[in-house]
Write a protein that holds these residues in place. Sequence first.
Motif, PDB file in Angstrom:
ATOM      1  N   LEU A 152      -3.493  14.165  -8.494  1.00 16.12           N
ATOM      2  CA  LEU A 152      -4.016  13.020  -8.157  1.00 16.12           C
ATOM      3  C   LEU A 152      -4.089  12.204  -6.930  1.00 16.12           C
ATOM      4  N   THR A 153      -2.929  12.324  -6.338  1.00 17.82           N
ATOM      5  CA  THR A 153      -2.704  11.782  -4.839  1.00 17.82           C
ATOM      6  C   THR A 153      -4.058  12.431  -3.877  1.00 17.82           C
ATOM      7  N   LYS A 154      -3.790  13.800  -3.913  1.00 17.01           N
ATOM      8  CA  LYS A 154      -4.795  14.453  -3.080  1.00 17.01           C
ATOM      9  C   LYS A 154      -6.271  14.074  -3.299  1.00 17.01           C
ATOM     10  N   HIS A 155      -6.467  13.600  -4.615  1.00 16.28           N
ATOM     11  CA  HIS A 155      -7.923  12.942  -4.923  1.00 16.28           C
ATOM     12  C   HIS A 155      -8.120  11.407  -4.293  1.00 16.28           C
ATOM     13  N   TYR A 156      -7.246  10.785  -4.553  1.00 18.12           N
ATOM     14  CA  TYR A 156      -7.350   9.211  -4.174  1.00 18.12           C
ATOM     15  C   TYR A 156      -6.953   8.577  -2.783  1.00 18.12           C
ATOM     16  N   LEU A 157      -5.917   9.701  -2.235  1.00 19.24           N
ATOM     17  CA  LEU A 157      -5.530   9.345  -0.652  1.00 19.24           C
ATOM     18  C   LEU A 157      -6.418   9.153   0.164  1.00 19.24           C
ATOM     19  N   PRO A 158      -7.365   9.872   0.226  1.00 24.01           N
ATOM     20  CA  PRO A 158      -8.549  10.045   1.514  1.00 24.01           C
ATOM     21  C   PRO A 158      -9.164   8.679   1.410  1.00 24.01           C
ATOM     22  N   GLY A 159      -9.541   8.164   0.209  1.00 23.09           N
ATOM     23  CA  GLY A 159     -10.283   6.751  -0.070  1.00 23.09           C
ATOM     24  C   GLY A 159      -9.494   5.701   0.494  1.00 23.09           C
ATOM     25  N   MET A 160      -8.275   5.732  -0.120  1.00 24.96           N
ATOM     26  CA  MET A 160      -7.225   4.686   0.301  1.00 24.96           C
ATOM     27  C   MET A 160      -7.285   4.437   1.966  1.00 24.96           C
ATOM     28  N   MET A 161      -6.980   5.766   2.408  1.00 24.41           N
ATOM     29  CA  MET A 161      -6.814   5.706   3.813  1.00 24.41           C
ATOM     30  C   MET A 161      -8.093   5.321   4.696  1.00 24.41           C
ATOM     31  N   GLN A 162      -9.139   5.719   4.051  1.00 25.23           N
ATOM     32  CA  GLN A 162     -10.405   5.110   4.699  1.00 25.23           C
ATOM     33  C   GLN A 162     -10.619   3.527   4.627  1.00 25.23           C
ATOM     34  N   ARG A 163      -9.995   3.232   3.479  1.00 29.91           N
ATOM     35  CA  ARG A 163     -10.308   1.792   3.227  1.00 29.91           C
ATOM     36  C   ARG A 163      -9.020   0.845   3.809  1.00 29.91           C
ATOM     37  N   ARG A 164      -8.225   1.478   4.535  1.00 28.84           N
ATOM     38  CA  ARG A 164      -7.158   1.200   5.161  1.00 28.84           C
ATOM     39  C   ARG A 164      -6.361   0.145   4.180  1.00 28.84           C
ATOM     40  N   TRP A 165      -6.134   0.462   2.817  1.00 24.80           N
ATOM     41  CA  TRP A 165      -5.467  -0.180   1.750  1.00 24.80           C
ATOM     42  C   TRP A 165      -5.246   0.469   0.742  1.00 24.80           C
ATOM     43  N   ILE A 188       4.179  12.464   1.697  1.00 17.95           N
ATOM     44  CA  ILE A 188       2.870  11.624   1.550  1.00 17.95           C
ATOM     45  C   ILE A 188       3.182  10.444   2.361  1.00 17.95           C
ATOM     46  N   ALA A 189       3.967   9.972   2.301  1.00 16.74           N
ATOM     47  CA  ALA A 189       4.191   8.496   3.084  1.00 16.74           C
ATOM     48  C   ALA A 189       4.107   8.722   4.495  1.00 16.74           C
ATOM     49  N   GLU A 190       4.591   9.975   4.975  1.00 14.84           N
ATOM     50  CA  GLU A 190       4.562  10.231   6.387  1.00 14.84           C
ATOM     51  C   GLU A 190       3.241  10.415   6.686  1.00 14.84           C
ATOM     52  N   LEU A 191       2.330  11.128   5.856  1.00 11.88           N
ATOM     53  CA  LEU A 191       1.173  11.508   6.083  1.00 11.88           C
ATOM     54  C   LEU A 191       0.308  10.333   6.317  1.00 11.88           C
ATOM     55  N   ALA A 192       0.514   9.368   5.303  1.00 13.31           N
ATOM     56  CA  ALA A 192      -0.169   8.144   5.424  1.00 13.31           C
ATOM     57  C   ALA A 192       0.388   7.091   6.366  1.00 13.31           C
ATOM     58  N   ALA A 193       1.230   7.593   7.296  1.00 11.03           N
ATOM     59  CA  ALA A 193       1.755   6.486   8.086  1.00 11.03           C
ATOM     60  C   ALA A 193       0.656   5.836   8.840  1.00 11.03           C
ATOM     61  N   LYS A 194       0.897   4.259   8.936  1.00 11.86           N
ATOM     62  CA  LYS A 194      -0.153   3.604   9.987  1.00 11.86           C
ATOM     63  C   LYS A 194      -1.293   3.440   9.465  1.00 11.86           C
ATOM     64  N   SER A 195      -1.594   3.685   8.014  1.00 11.94           N
ATOM     65  CA  SER A 195      -2.871   3.569   7.556  1.00 11.94           C
ATOM     66  C   SER A 195      -3.171   2.465   6.852  1.00 11.94           C
ATOM     67  N   GLY A 196      -2.046   1.570   6.403  1.00  6.81           N
ATOM     68  CA  GLY A 196      -2.237   0.626   5.502  1.00  6.81           C
ATOM     69  C   GLY A 196      -1.850   0.856   3.985  1.00  6.81           C
ATOM     70  N   VAL A 197      -1.563   2.172   3.803  1.00  5.78           N
ATOM     71  CA  VAL A 197      -1.523   2.740   2.443  1.00  5.78           C
ATOM     72  C   VAL A 197       0.137   3.083   2.570  1.00  5.78           C
ATOM     73  N   THR A 198       0.823   2.471   1.550  1.00 10.65           N
ATOM     74  CA  THR A 198       2.280   2.819   1.331  1.00 10.65           C
ATOM     75  C   THR A 198       2.411   3.711   0.073  1.00 10.65           C
ATOM     76  N   VAL A 229       5.889  -3.319  -6.182  1.00  9.77           N
ATOM     77  CA  VAL A 229       5.455  -2.283  -4.987  1.00  9.77           C
ATOM     78  C   VAL A 229       3.914  -2.237  -4.751  1.00  9.77           C
ATOM     79  N   CYS A 230       3.485  -2.556  -5.900  1.00 10.85           N
ATOM     80  CA  CYS A 230       1.891  -2.347  -5.669  1.00 10.85           C
ATOM     81  C   CYS A 230       1.148  -3.513  -4.940  1.00 10.85           C
ATOM     82  N   SER A 231       2.067  -4.486  -4.868  1.00 12.01           N
ATOM     83  CA  SER A 231       1.368  -5.632  -4.267  1.00 12.01           C
ATOM     84  C   SER A 231       1.219  -5.979  -2.987  1.00 12.01           C
ATOM     85  N   GLN A 232       0.606  -6.982  -2.217  1.00 12.73           N
ATOM     86  CA  GLN A 232       0.339  -7.147  -0.921  1.00 12.73           C
ATOM     87  C   GLN A 232       1.834  -7.444  -0.306  1.00 12.73           C
ATOM     88  N   GLN A 233       2.513  -8.373  -1.156  1.00  9.73           N
ATOM     89  CA  GLN A 233       3.885  -8.760  -0.498  1.00  9.73           C
ATOM     90  C   GLN A 233       4.757  -7.455   0.024  1.00  9.73           C
TER      91      GLN A 233
END
Length: 264
Positions: free
Chosen positions: A120-133, A168-178, A240-244
Amino acid sequence: MKIDLTGKRAVVSGSTAGIGLAIATGLAQAGAEVVVNGRTEERVRNAIAHIRETAPDAILSGVASDVGTVEGVAKLAAEAAEADILVNSVGAALFKSFDDLTDEDWLFMYQLNVMSGVRLTKHYLPGMMQRRWGRIVFISSESALNPPKEMIDYGMTKAAQLAVSRGIAELAAKSGVTVNSVLPGPTRSEGFGNVLEGIAQQTGQTIEAVEQGFLEQNRPTSLLGRFSTTEEIANMVVYVCSQQASATSGTALRVDGGVVRSIV
């Protein structure tokens, strides 16, 4: 602090009961659009009806699929193509002794508890990184840090989730995805609750007495002194899912009632 997830879409695997249902409910109450997932249409419908009791205006949909399989993940991904939030909460425990576990049991647990989140992460992560959140959360367990002798296969899968989450957190570093893991302790969820209720019926004890006996025998380090509720676990996940929580990533957050005797 007011958490507002309006405009965010959340996919929560295994969200028709237990911790997953509580998470889906909490996210809906915070304004997120929620995609409920379970193995059968009936369970998905019942879960959506349950969520509507406390979040009547929520935008809810459901996908019935077994995400412990490649085909089940593909169906969920096809019917809910994009998400801002992914909570990998599906999971199971077999409650078998080490000697009784078969190769098939080990593979089943790995496919459901680990590979569902990987796929599931493999599917959804690219879109999140593209949208920067984006927010990705793995529901692990204190058993990842304290592998229980009565559920070695379960502890193995929960430890694997920690490695996957951090990588995956390392992979998504500096992308706006936690990407984070949440580690519940003993929780009165549907699956574990059924086991404890069975023991209570066999022994003539109350469910509260069985829970206390389990804690004393298996989790004597608990500082809480009771089982957590599913809502208490969900509260951490919603945060954890929040902007805060934008500065929290790559971490393993314990909601274990102090079972793990560690200050870090």
